[in-house]
Design an enzyme around this catalytic site. Structure first.
Site, PDB file in Angstrom:
ATOM      1  N   SER A 192       6.474  13.737 -13.932  1.00 14.79           N
ATOM      2  CA  SER A 192       5.534  14.849 -14.151  1.00 14.79           C
ATOM      3  C   SER A 192       5.936  15.559 -15.816  1.00 14.79           C
ATOM      4  O   SER A 192       5.432  15.254 -16.375  1.00 14.79           O
ATOM      5  CB  SER A 192       5.441  15.340 -12.814  1.00 14.79           C
ATOM      6  OG  SER A 192       4.654  16.785 -12.600  1.00 14.79           O
ATOM      7  N   GLU A 208      -2.586   7.211  -8.434  1.00 17.58           N
ATOM      8  CA  GLU A 208      -2.370   8.417  -9.419  1.00 17.58           C
ATOM      9  C   GLU A 208      -3.294   7.903 -10.177  1.00 17.58           C
ATOM     10  O   GLU A 208      -4.842   8.275 -10.365  1.00 17.58           O
ATOM     11  CB  GLU A 208      -0.927   8.874 -10.085  1.00 17.58           C
ATOM     12  CG  GLU A 208      -0.228   9.297  -9.038  1.00 17.58           C
ATOM     13  CD  GLU A 208       0.920   9.666  -9.909  1.00 17.58           C
ATOM     14  OE1 GLU A 208       1.442  10.710 -10.542  1.00 17.58           O
ATOM     15  OE2 GLU A 208       2.007   8.666 -10.294  1.00 17.58           O
ATOM     16  N   HIS A 262       1.771  11.167  -6.784  1.00 18.63           N
ATOM     17  CA  HIS A 262       2.664  11.644  -7.649  1.00 18.63           C
ATOM     18  C   HIS A 262       3.595  11.547  -7.035  1.00 18.63           C
ATOM     19  O   HIS A 262       5.024  11.751  -7.647  1.00 18.63           O
ATOM     20  CB  HIS A 262       1.848  12.589  -8.167  1.00 18.63           C
ATOM     21  CG  HIS A 262       2.587  13.649  -9.369  1.00 18.63           C
ATOM     22  ND1 HIS A 262       2.189  13.059 -10.668  1.00 18.63           N
ATOM     23  CD2 HIS A 262       2.923  14.915  -9.470  1.00 18.63           C
ATOM     24  CE1 HIS A 262       2.607  13.621 -12.032  1.00 18.63           C
ATOM     25  NE2 HIS A 262       3.197  14.799 -10.904  1.00 18.63           N
TER      26      HIS A 262
END
Length: 314
Positions: free
Chosen positions: A165, A224, A279
């Site tokens: 991330s 994602e 995610h």
């Protein structure tokens, strides 16, 4: 310029504690040492745990530096450590914050971003955050690495950096600005939307124009890439504000980045997509996949993780 991080909307449970991990258990195939680094004004504190194989190696060992170290430690168990010790036996470095939070969102928002992001919060008020990546990289290079190398005999030609991330974003900015700091760069689900997509701009272009040799892994969840963000409460202003921010990059931005970097002769690029994963679950999956790809451990990335649901949403 470094802007203070507001209370982040990305964390589903910002108060989740780490709990017991392999760091707290009796030594088996690995033993763990801990030190704290303090730097900056006002003072910032990073807690670093170093995993050392209990069986002394005849040669220098590869080393893996992991961001979000508190959360990363929760991915490991004794079976995984034993598998690693039986193969490449890397030194494991967990770079976390000096608290018991699994994810310290305000701190990582500063440290992991090379660009200041300005966006409206849930109340429509502009907020700026981030921009501390260079200072944090200096801490890693000048303070954390020397202490690790004092405690372990590491192979300076086999240094790896993993992040997820915003951590994946830090991996990329490190590649772009100090590509010789590590040899292997693993960027999982990088937040390329940050600062209206700035990570896809000048810094990347400069690196591609003047590249240095490096091995890069880009990892992305299938959900994602398809833009499937699950069920969101669109009546929650915080959720709406966050979805507006992440529109700064297309859902498949990591895949298209892998194609751009693969065209650079000096860079070896591997792209891996994880079908059905969003995610949050990509944090444990990508770390397990990294251990398999770099060090020959069995690939446990498909195994469920109890912590996956509480990872940052984006």
């Amino acid at each position: 310029m470094v802007a203070a991080a507001p209370v982040a909307a990305q964390q589903r449970n910002p108060l989740q504690k780490v709990g017991e991990t392999v760091l707290d258990q009796p030594a088996q195939s690995y033993r763990f040492e801990r030190f704290v680094i303090e730097s900056g004004t006002p003072a910032r504190r990073w807690r670093v745990n170093v995993g050392l194989p209990t069986q002394k190696a005849a040669t220098a060992a590869p080393v893996l530096y992991m961001l979000d170290g508190n959360a990363a430690a929760m991915v490991f168990d004794q079976a995984l450590l034993a598998d690693l010790a039986a193969h490449a036996a890397p030194v494991l470095v967990f770079i976390g914050y000096d608290n018991d939070l699994r994810i310290d969102s305000p701190a990582r928002t500063i440290d992991y971003t090379a660009w200041v992001d300005t966006a409206d919060d849930e109340n429509g008020a502009p907020q700026s955050s981030g921009g501390g990546a260079q200072a944090f990289l200096d801490v890693i290079q000048q303070r954390i690495k020397p202490e690790v190398e004092r405690r372990a005999r590491v192979d300076l030609k086999q240094q790896s950096l993993w992040g997820h991330s915003l951590g994946g974003l830090f991996v990329l900015s490190t590649l772009y600005t100090q590509p010789t700091a590590f040899q292997n760069y693993v960027s999982a689900s990088p937040s390329l939307w940050w600062s209206q997509g700035a990570p896809q701009g000048a810094m990347e272009h400069h690196f591609i124009a003047e590249p240095s040799p490096a091995r890069v892994w880009l990892m992305l969840g299938g959900d994602e890439r398809s833009g499937n963000r699950g069920v969101r409460d669109m009546t929650n202003p915080r959720v709406v504000a966050h979805l507006r921010r992440i529109a700064g990059a297309t859902p498949d931005a990591a895949f298209t980045l892998s194609q751009r970097l693969a065209a650079v002769p000096a860079v070896q690029v591997s792209y891996r997509e994880f079908p059905g994963l969003g995610h949050g679950p990509m944090l444990p999956a990508s770390l397990k996949a990294t251990l398999a790809a770099l060090y020959g451990a069995a690939d446990r990335s498909a195994a469920p993780s109890a912590t996956a649901a509480d990872a940052p949403a984006d």
